[in-house]
Scaffold this motif. Structure first.
Motif, PDB file in Angstrom:
ATOM      1  N   VAL A  43     -12.468  14.046   3.866  1.00 26.02           N
ATOM      2  CA  VAL A  43     -11.517  13.694   2.809  1.00 26.02           C
ATOM      3  C   VAL A  43     -10.141  14.253   3.138  1.00 26.02           C
ATOM      4  CG1 VAL A  43     -10.994  13.865   0.351  1.00 26.02           C
ATOM      5  CG2 VAL A  43     -13.367  13.656   1.098  1.00 26.02           C
ATOM      6  N   ARG A  46      -8.480  12.315   5.946  1.00 21.98           N
ATOM      7  CA  ARG A  46      -8.005  10.987   5.551  1.00 21.98           C
ATOM      8  C   ARG A  46      -6.631  11.024   4.907  1.00 21.98           C
ATOM      9  NH1 ARG A  46     -13.314   9.798   3.755  1.00 21.98           N
ATOM     10  NH2 ARG A  46     -12.695  10.217   1.611  1.00 21.98           N
ATOM     11  N   GLN A 231     -17.644   2.744  -4.527  1.00 25.25           N
ATOM     12  CA  GLN A 231     -18.064   4.147  -4.502  1.00 25.25           C
ATOM     13  C   GLN A 231     -19.538   4.299  -4.880  1.00 25.25           C
ATOM     14  OE1 GLN A 231     -15.363   7.546  -4.518  1.00 25.25           O
ATOM     15  NE2 GLN A 231     -14.715   6.740  -6.486  1.00 25.25           N
ATOM     16  N   PRO A 259     -14.389   7.987  -1.028  1.00 26.44           N
ATOM     17  CA  PRO A 259     -13.140   8.646  -1.427  1.00 26.44           C
ATOM     18  C   PRO A 259     -13.317  10.000  -2.108  1.00 26.44           C
ATOM     19  CG  PRO A 259     -13.074   6.316  -1.970  1.00 26.44           C
ATOM     20  CD  PRO A 259     -14.477   6.604  -1.521  1.00 26.44           C
ATOM     21  N   ASP A 260     -14.269  10.148  -3.023  1.00 29.95           N
ATOM     22  CA  ASP A 260     -14.445  11.387  -3.782  1.00 29.95           C
ATOM     23  C   ASP A 260     -15.714  12.125  -3.361  1.00 29.95           C
ATOM     24  OD1 ASP A 260     -12.118  10.950  -5.334  1.00 29.95           O
ATOM     25  OD2 ASP A 260     -13.227   9.577  -6.630  1.00 29.95           O
TER      26      ASP A 260
END
Length: 375
Positions: A43, A46, A231, A259-260
């Motif tokens: 993360v 990125r 997600q 993403p998370d």
């Protein structure tokens, strides 16, 4: 070794604290370090940060979090009430300031910078709110003439209003659920409990009608073809790839595109790299902590301690359950962290209320209730 004969604050704390609960919380913290190391570097890379940016911050905040946890457990029930009142008042002020000057992230204002540190004030408001509500409900049962229930309702409406304005509907639902459970525990009439449930359902329906992102999440949950479910679908794939025993530490690939993965979906990273067995172990650990705290609450005679311990256990347990349920697509996405595991997760302060109180402390509590002043 600390002898039982030692009358020092540390000695008394060691022999009265719930050591099994303490060990379980430490195990969660250690698990959080391992999973943060597994999930956060991709993360950070990125978004152009040092690969260990989130991991270093996770570890940096872990020590003060543990110190706060232990320091809180040294407080008397009166000290817990007073500390909760101060922290809650500061949190409410910060939440108001967040709405004015806080940074907007994904359409919400939940974070504010204080001396260079980003703070989500609602995370501090949640446990302190539960403690204050527990005190008000205990006072309502002990002194019916006191307008404690009205004060508790006013506090709920204040906090809910601030959360809705951010907006943060996941935290709003969590707070209302815990408040309603404590309201029921305090012996309120079923008609009021049903009324609260109806008001909550009406609020959710109103949010569905008026707030586009809430409606979008519910529609995507009910009909995945109606929108972007990247997600959730990717998180579910983590469980499939990981199987029972996982692909091994550092061997997961889903985290590179999720993403998370270091916050809301760290549970999915655990599934891919360490397998469903580890996920079940984490589930068992969270369950043990909640049941242990509820058991302690059941066996205490002090109404405030009973309500506060139970309320904090429910807060901790429901938040954990919501995060894990989102990861396996049992409920719509909520944007809620997994306590002690996710980067940025909030801490639990019920250690202060699950100790076996010494005779001196219990006498002090009784004296405080007998005194004219109200702690």
């Amino acid at each position: 070794m600390i002898s039982r004969e030692q009358r020092t604050p540390l000695g008394e704390w060691w022999w009265t604290v719930d050591r099994l609960l303490l060990a379980a919380l430490i195990a969660l913290m250690l698990g959080g370090i391992i999973l943060s190391l597994a999930a956060s570097p991709p993360v950070a890379a990125r978004i152009g940060l040092d690969p260990f940016h989130f991991f270093n911050r996770h570890v940096a905040f872990l020590l003060p979090s543990f110190i706060v946890l232990v320091a809180t457990s040294l407080l008397s029930p009166r000290g817990v009430r007073r500390s909760a009142l101060i922290v809650f008042a500061i949190s409410v002020v910060l939440m108001v300031l967040t709405l004015v000057v806080g940074a907007e992230v994904k359409g919400s204002r939940r974070w504010i910078s204080v001396i260079g540190i980003s703070i989500q004030a609602s995370e501090f408001a949640k446990p302190t709110f539960v403690v204050l509500i527990a005190w008000l409900f205990s006072e309502s049962a002990r002194r019916p003439e006191m307008p404690a229930t009205s004060l508790a309702l006013g506090s709920l409406l204040t906090l809910v209003a601030l959360l809705v304005l951010e907006p943060d509907f996941g935290q709003t639902m969590l707070i209302v659920m815990v408040w309603g459970a404590l309201f029921f525990m305090a012996g309120m009439r079923m008609i009021w409990v049903l009324g609260l449930a109806g008001a909550g359902a009406a609020g959710l329906f109103t949010a569905y009608l008026l707030v586009p992102h809430v409606a979008g999440r519910i529609r995507r949950f009910m009909d995945p073809a109606s929108g972007d479910t990247f997600q959730v679908d990717t998180a579910m794939e983590s469980f499939t790839r990981g199987g029972w025993f996982g692909q091994g530490p550092g061997e997961g690939t889903i985290k590179r595109i999720l993403p998370d993965s270091h916050t809301d979906f760290v549970f999915a990273v655990a599934a891919e790299e360490f397998g469903i067995v580890l996920c079940l172990a984490l589930l068992a650990l969270f369950t043990f902590i909640v049941i242990r705290a509820l058991r302690s609450a059941y066996h205490t005679d002090d109404l405030f301690v009973r309500f506060a311990s139970a309320g904090l256990a429910m807060l901790f347990g429901v938040q954990s359950a919501i995060n894990m349920a989102v990861n396996v697509h049992l409920i719509p996405a909520k944007g809620m962290t997994l306590p002690f595991i996710s980067y940025g997760g909030s801490s639990m302060i019920s250690m202060a209320l699950t100790r076996q109180r010494s005779r001196t402390e219990l006498e002090s509590v009784r004296d405080s209730y007998a005194a004219p002043s109200r702690a």
